[in-house]
Design an enzyme around this catalytic site. Structure first.
Site, PDB file in Angstrom:
ATOM      1  N   ARG A 242       0.627   8.117   5.847  1.00 37.96           N
ATOM      2  CA  ARG A 242      -0.288   7.342   6.689  1.00 37.96           C
ATOM      3  C   ARG A 242      -1.714   7.895   6.629  1.00 37.96           C
ATOM      4  O   ARG A 242      -2.685   7.130   6.732  1.00 37.96           O
ATOM      5  CB  ARG A 242       0.217   7.287   8.136  1.00 37.96           C
ATOM      6  CG  ARG A 242       1.361   6.313   8.279  1.00 37.96           C
ATOM      7  CD  ARG A 242       1.607   5.876   9.710  1.00 37.96           C
ATOM      8  NE  ARG A 242       2.553   4.766   9.705  1.00 37.96           N
ATOM      9  CZ  ARG A 242       2.227   3.492   9.668  1.00 37.96           C
ATOM     10  NH1 ARG A 242       0.952   3.145   9.634  1.00 37.96           N
ATOM     11  NH2 ARG A 242       3.162   2.552   9.660  1.00 37.96           N
TER      12      ARG A 242
ATOM     13  N   HIS B  55      -3.011   6.508   3.470  1.00 35.27           N
ATOM     14  CA  HIS B  55      -3.219   5.072   3.668  1.00 35.27           C
ATOM     15  C   HIS B  55      -4.528   4.815   4.407  1.00 35.27           C
ATOM     16  O   HIS B  55      -5.262   3.869   4.086  1.00 35.27           O
ATOM     17  CB  HIS B  55      -2.038   4.496   4.448  1.00 35.27           C
ATOM     18  CG  HIS B  55      -2.123   3.027   4.700  1.00 35.27           C
ATOM     19  ND1 HIS B  55      -2.402   2.500   5.944  1.00 35.27           N
ATOM     20  CD2 HIS B  55      -1.968   1.959   3.875  1.00 35.27           C
ATOM     21  CE1 HIS B  55      -2.408   1.182   5.881  1.00 35.27           C
ATOM     22  NE2 HIS B  55      -2.154   0.820   4.630  1.00 35.27           N
TER      23      HIS B  55
ATOM     24  N   SER C 104       0.835  -1.208   0.000  1.00 35.93           N
ATOM     25  CA  SER C 104       0.000   0.000   0.000  1.00 35.93           C
ATOM     26  C   SER C 104       0.868   1.256   0.000  1.00 35.93           C
ATOM     27  O   SER C 104       0.615   2.205  -0.756  1.00 35.93           O
ATOM     28  CB  SER C 104      -0.919   0.000   1.228  1.00 35.93           C
ATOM     29  OG  SER C 104      -1.828  -1.063   1.190  1.00 35.93           O
TER      30      SER C 104
END
Length: 215
Positions: A44, A47, A21
Site C-alpha cells: 500500500r 501504491h 495496480s
C-alpha cells in the site's frame, strides 16, 4: 466517456484500477525481505507513492503489525501529527472498534504553549497527545520534530504508544528521526532515508486498519 487522447485507460472502475495496480506491484517488486504479515503495508505504501525504493526501505519491529491490529481492536486512539494524515485515514474502520483519529497541532492550547516556549507546535502536540492516547497508534508523516519528541517521551517513560508509524519526509532531521525510532524496543513502522510523507503514512495506517477489520 471519451478521452481526447490516443491512449485509453484499461478501466475506469475504481476497484479494477486498484486491483490491477496491486498486481503490477506484485509483478515488479522482485525479491524483498518482508514477511507475509508486513507485505500488505509495503504494497500500500508503494501504491500510494509509486516508489519501489521507498517501499523497499521500510523497516518493521517484529511485533508492529499485531500491535497495530490489537490497538485498533481495543478501541485505542490514533494520533496524527497533521490534518493531512487525519483526513486521509479510513476512519470508519477505526471507529468500528470504538477508536477515533485525533490531531492536536492546531489546538489553541498547543499553539499558545508553543509560542510561550518558542518551540514547534508539533512538539507540544505530542506532549498533549500522550496524556490522552496511552497505548494508541501515533502516525507521524510530516514533522520530524514530533517524532523526535515522541521518542524522547518514550525513553523517559512518559509515553507508552501501542504502535508508532514514523514516516516523516524532509531534509532536516527526517532520516535521523527514523534512525532513532528504529533503535527503540517498541512496535514501530518506519523507513530508511528522507522519503516518506503524509500520503504514505496514511497508506500504512490504512493497511493496518484493513488487517484489523479482516480479523
Amino acid at each position: 466517456m471519451d478521452f481526447k487522447t490516443e491512449f485509453k485507460p484499461l478501466t475506469v472502475q475504481p476497484e479494477q484500477i486498484e486491483g490491477r495496480s496491486f498486481e503490477m506491484i506484485d509483478e515488479e517488486i522482485g525479491p524483498h525481505p518482508f514477511t507475509d504479515e508486513q507485505y500488505p503495508v509495503v504494497r500500500r505504501v508503494i501504491h500510494a507513492s509509486a516508489d519501489f525504493e521507498l517501499g523497499k526501505s521500510m523497516l518493521f519491529h517484529p511485533n508492529a503489525i499485531q500491535a497495530g491490529i490489537q490497538a485498533i481492536h481495543n478501541g485505542k486512539k490514533v494520533v496524527a501529527d497533521v490534518q493531512m494524515v487525519q483526513v486521509g485515514v479510513s476512519k470508519h474502520r477505526i471507529e468500528k472498534f470504538g477508536g477515533e483519529v485525533k490531531v492536536y497541532i492546531s489546538d489553541d492550547d498547543v499553539m499558545k504553549e508553543a509560542k510561550r516556549l518558542n518551540t514547534t507546535r508539533a512538539i507540544i502536540s505530542m506532549r498533549k497527545a500522550i496524556k490522552e492516547a496511552d497505548g494508541g497508534i501515533f502516525a507521524i508523516g510530516n514533522a520530524p520534530t514530533a517524532l523526535l519528541e515522541l521518542i524522547r517521551l518514550v525513553k523517559e517513560g512518559e509515553a507508552k504508544p501501542g504502535l508508532v508509524i514514523g514516516l516523516p519526509v524532509g531534509f532536516v532531521s527526517a532520516a535521523e528521526s527514523k534512525e532513532e525510532l528504529a533503535k527503540l524496543d517498541i512496535p514501530f513502522i518506519t523507513n530508511i532515508g528522507r522519503k516518506g510523507g503524509s500520503t504514505v503514512t496514511v497508506a500504512a495506517l490504512n493497511a493496518i486498519s484493513l488487517l484489523a477489520d479482516q480479523g
